[in-house]
Design a protein around this motif. Structure first.
Motif, PDB file in Angstrom:
ATOM      1  N   GLY A  89       0.683  -1.326  -0.072  1.00 25.83           N
ATOM      2  CA  GLY A  89      -0.016   0.241  -0.056  1.00 25.83           C
ATOM      3  C   GLY A  89       0.903   1.301   0.079  1.00 25.83           C
ATOM      4  O   GLY A  89       0.331   2.411   0.290  1.00 25.83           O
ATOM      5  N   ARG A  90       2.035   1.396  -0.415  1.00 24.15           N
ATOM      6  CA  ARG A  90       2.917   2.370  -0.556  1.00 24.15           C
ATOM      7  C   ARG A  90       3.312   2.860  -1.829  1.00 24.15           C
ATOM      8  O   ARG A  90       4.289   3.672  -2.169  1.00 24.15           O
ATOM      9  N   TRP A  91       2.402   2.632  -2.985  1.00 26.00           N
ATOM     10  CA  TRP A  91       2.548   2.789  -4.169  1.00 26.00           C
ATOM     11  C   TRP A  91       1.576   4.022  -4.490  1.00 26.00           C
ATOM     12  O   TRP A  91       0.556   4.274  -4.236  1.00 26.00           O
ATOM     13  N   HIS A  92       2.104   5.020  -5.451  1.00 27.95           N
ATOM     14  CA  HIS A  92       1.624   6.277  -5.813  1.00 27.95           C
ATOM     15  C   HIS A  92       1.791   6.277  -7.274  1.00 27.95           C
ATOM     16  O   HIS A  92       2.751   6.442  -7.799  1.00 27.95           O
ATOM     17  N   ASP A  93       0.574   6.270  -8.091  1.00 30.11           N
ATOM     18  CA  ASP A  93       0.670   6.898  -9.620  1.00 30.11           C
ATOM     19  C   ASP A  93       1.402   8.299  -9.500  1.00 30.11           C
ATOM     20  O   ASP A  93       1.196   9.078  -8.808  1.00 30.11           O
ATOM     21  N   ARG A  94       1.783   8.678 -10.890  1.00 25.95           N
ATOM     22  CA  ARG A  94       2.641   9.765 -11.025  1.00 25.95           C
ATOM     23  C   ARG A  94       1.577  11.063 -10.724  1.00 25.95           C
ATOM     24  O   ARG A  94       1.859  12.016 -10.024  1.00 25.95           O
ATOM     25  N   ASP A  95       0.282  11.165 -11.463  1.00 24.70           N
ATOM     26  CA  ASP A  95      -0.521  12.092 -11.382  1.00 24.70           C
ATOM     27  C   ASP A  95      -1.211  12.350 -10.255  1.00 24.70           C
ATOM     28  O   ASP A  95      -1.722  11.052  -9.595  1.00 24.70           O
ATOM     29  N   GLY A  96      -1.340  13.299  -9.692  1.00 22.85           N
ATOM     30  CA  GLY A  96      -1.924  13.567  -8.191  1.00 22.85           C
ATOM     31  C   GLY A  96      -1.140  13.290  -7.001  1.00 22.85           C
ATOM     32  O   GLY A  96      -1.603  13.507  -5.778  1.00 22.85           O
ATOM     33  N   TYR A  97      -0.002  13.014  -7.143  1.00 17.44           N
ATOM     34  CA  TYR A  97       0.960  12.768  -6.037  1.00 17.44           C
ATOM     35  C   TYR A  97       2.306  13.638  -5.939  1.00 17.44           C
ATOM     36  O   TYR A  97       2.739  13.897  -7.141  1.00 17.44           O
ATOM     37  N   THR A  98       2.460  14.169  -4.833  1.00 17.96           N
ATOM     38  CA  THR A  98       3.650  14.990  -4.675  1.00 17.96           C
ATOM     39  C   THR A  98       4.709  14.355  -4.118  1.00 17.96           C
ATOM     40  O   THR A  98       4.600  13.840  -2.926  1.00 17.96           O
ATOM     41  N   ASP A 122      14.822  15.418  -3.968  1.00 15.43           N
ATOM     42  CA  ASP A 122      14.264  16.587  -3.698  1.00 15.43           C
ATOM     43  C   ASP A 122      12.945  16.576  -4.679  1.00 15.43           C
ATOM     44  O   ASP A 122      13.168  16.012  -5.798  1.00 15.43           O
ATOM     45  N   ALA A 123      12.118  17.598  -4.335  1.00 13.81           N
ATOM     46  CA  ALA A 123      10.937  17.704  -5.458  1.00 13.81           C
ATOM     47  C   ALA A 123      10.247  19.093  -5.052  1.00 13.81           C
ATOM     48  O   ALA A 123      10.081  19.222  -3.929  1.00 13.81           O
ATOM     49  N   ASN A 124       9.988  19.713  -6.125  1.00 12.88           N
ATOM     50  CA  ASN A 124       9.231  21.065  -5.912  1.00 12.88           C
ATOM     51  C   ASN A 124       8.392  21.290  -7.205  1.00 12.88           C
ATOM     52  O   ASN A 124       8.330  20.556  -8.053  1.00 12.88           O
ATOM     53  N   ALA A 125       7.909  22.700  -7.151  1.00 18.42           N
ATOM     54  CA  ALA A 125       7.135  22.957  -8.618  1.00 18.42           C
ATOM     55  C   ALA A 125       8.137  23.144  -9.737  1.00 18.42           C
ATOM     56  O   ALA A 125       7.398  22.944 -10.577  1.00 18.42           O
ATOM     57  N   SER A 126       9.306  23.164  -9.628  1.00 16.32           N
ATOM     58  CA  SER A 126      10.108  23.289 -10.728  1.00 16.32           C
ATOM     59  C   SER A 126      10.368  21.821 -11.103  1.00 16.32           C
ATOM     60  O   SER A 126      10.844  21.773 -12.319  1.00 16.32           O
ATOM     61  N   GLY A 127      10.406  20.805 -10.526  1.00 15.45           N
ATOM     62  CA  GLY A 127      11.079  19.602 -10.844  1.00 15.45           C
ATOM     63  C   GLY A 127      11.123  18.559  -9.894  1.00 15.45           C
ATOM     64  O   GLY A 127      10.896  18.580  -8.797  1.00 15.45           O
ATOM     65  N   ALA A 149      24.256   8.920 -11.350  1.00 13.06           N
ATOM     66  CA  ALA A 149      24.281  10.441 -11.627  1.00 13.06           C
ATOM     67  C   ALA A 149      22.889  10.976 -10.892  1.00 13.06           C
ATOM     68  O   ALA A 149      21.802  10.475 -10.475  1.00 13.06           O
ATOM     69  N   LYS A 150      23.254  12.433 -10.536  1.00 11.72           N
ATOM     70  CA  LYS A 150      22.096  13.127 -10.345  1.00 11.72           C
ATOM     71  C   LYS A 150      21.342  13.706 -11.436  1.00 11.72           C
ATOM     72  O   LYS A 150      21.992  14.064 -12.284  1.00 11.72           O
ATOM     73  N   LYS A 151      19.960  13.722 -11.461  1.00  3.03           N
ATOM     74  CA  LYS A 151      19.221  14.023 -12.594  1.00  3.03           C
ATOM     75  C   LYS A 151      18.040  14.721 -12.039  1.00  3.03           C
ATOM     76  O   LYS A 151      17.672  14.844 -11.200  1.00  3.03           O
ATOM     77  N   SER A 152      17.226  15.428 -12.972  1.00  3.25           N
ATOM     78  CA  SER A 152      16.177  16.180 -12.807  1.00  3.25           C
ATOM     79  C   SER A 152      15.098  15.767 -13.952  1.00  3.25           C
ATOM     80  O   SER A 152      15.636  15.711 -14.991  1.00  3.25           O
ATOM     81  N   TYR A 153      13.751  16.217 -13.437  1.00  2.00           N
ATOM     82  CA  TYR A 153      12.829  15.881 -14.532  1.00  2.00           C
ATOM     83  C   TYR A 153      11.777  16.921 -14.390  1.00  2.00           C
ATOM     84  O   TYR A 153      11.502  17.372 -13.056  1.00  2.00           O
ATOM     85  N   PRO A 154      10.991  17.513 -15.275  1.00  2.00           N
ATOM     86  CA  PRO A 154       9.932  18.360 -15.130  1.00  2.00           C
ATOM     87  C   PRO A 154       8.739  17.707 -14.308  1.00  2.00           C
ATOM     88  O   PRO A 154       8.682  16.593 -14.383  1.00  2.00           O
ATOM     89  N   PRO A 155       8.128  18.688 -13.386  1.00  2.00           N
ATOM     90  CA  PRO A 155       6.786  18.019 -12.933  1.00  2.00           C
ATOM     91  C   PRO A 155       5.898  17.321 -13.984  1.00  2.00           C
ATOM     92  O   PRO A 155       5.673  17.882 -15.030  1.00  2.00           O
ATOM     93  N   GLY A 156       5.319  16.229 -13.452  1.00  2.00           N
ATOM     94  CA  GLY A 156       4.292  15.508 -14.496  1.00  2.00           C
ATOM     95  C   GLY A 156       5.028  14.870 -15.852  1.00  2.00           C
ATOM     96  O   GLY A 156       4.363  14.245 -16.647  1.00  2.00           O
ATOM     97  N   CYS A 157       6.329  14.693 -15.756  1.00  2.00           N
ATOM     98  CA  CYS A 157       7.035  14.026 -16.594  1.00  2.00           C
ATOM     99  C   CYS A 157       6.469  12.661 -16.996  1.00  2.00           C
ATOM    100  O   CYS A 157       6.332  11.786 -16.048  1.00  2.00           O
TER     101      CYS A 157
END
Length: 247
Positions: A89-98, A122-127, A149-157
């Protein structure tokens, strides 16, 4: 006080720049013997060297951070990891989860099939900012890139399939004084006790042999320290007028 999630992220970040090896040699060195053979110290630890290792990297970091397999499972397959977290019960789909730091992020190339995994730092409004094994430093999703590597993705990627949020609820590391207080504190215990001890606790409480905190809490089910035992014996001997015999 460092949480398990923080330790996981710091452990993963400490391996940024590590390159997989061309052969089963010099696995501890970050850059020596670099190649595309999937040979790594993470695979060596897992016992499955020479195979894609993104999930093994996550498992390795969890182990090194002192996180038990009951919180983050030891797994080499993204599909297995997702299945395990869903079952818990620890899974969250991408949409709707912060997402939060310490989450495990699973990726997909086709929108359905698990293909890669990393750790959210980390996660915020930018990615969403991650640390990943078996990837590259490029901006695109790389599921077999040969390094940490350290990477980043846009929100809702769209390449993010979803997130696992490990159960970090028991993450507090108490020092010995914290443990002592937890075991011996009578706060909030009330005057409740087991029926079989009713006569005894009533007698000793009324006689002042066992004293509570003045708020009606006696901690009848709590552990008894040596100092607590000394106080009980003192009160009893005082009540019986026998203290002078010990002097």
């Amino acid at each position: 006080m460092t949480s398990r999630a923080e330790r996981l992220v710091k452990t993963a970040e400490s391996y940024a720049g590590y390159l997989e090896k061309a052969s089963n040699r010099r696995l501890e060195d970050f850059t020596a013997n670099a190649g595309s053979g999937n040979w790594t110290l993470f695979g060596q630890w897992y016992g499955l060297n020479g195979f894609p290792w993104c999930a093994m990297f996550v498992s390795f970091c969890a182990d090194k951070a002192g996180i038990p397999v009951s919180v983050i499972p030891k797994h080499a397959s993204c599909a297995v990891g997702i299945s395990w977290f869903k079952h818990k019960g620890r899974w969250h789909d991408r949409d709707g989860y912060t997402p939060q730091a310490g989450d495990i992020v699973y990726f997909t190339h086709d929108g359905t099939t698990p293909a890669h995994v990393g750790i959210v730092r980390d996660a915020n409004a930018s990615g969403v900012y991650t640390v990943e094994g078996n990837t590259s430093g490029g901006s695109a999703l790389v599921s077999n890139g040969g390094g940490v590597a350290k990477k980043s993705y846009p929100p809702g990627c769209a390449k993010i399939l979803g997130y696992a949020h490990p159960d970090y609820k028991e993450e507090t590391e108490m020092n010995i004084e914290d443990v002592r207080r937890e075991l011996t504190s009578v706060a909030g215990t009330g005057g409740g006790h087991s029926d079989w001890a009713d006569e005894a606790v009533g007698m000793f409480a009324d006689a002042g042999v066992i004293s509570g905190d003045g708020q009606g809490n006696y901690g009848w089910g709590q552990c008894l320290t040596r100092e607590g035992a000394a106080k009980v014996l003192y009160n009893l001997l005082d009540r019986l007028g026998l203290l002078d015999r010990l002097r």
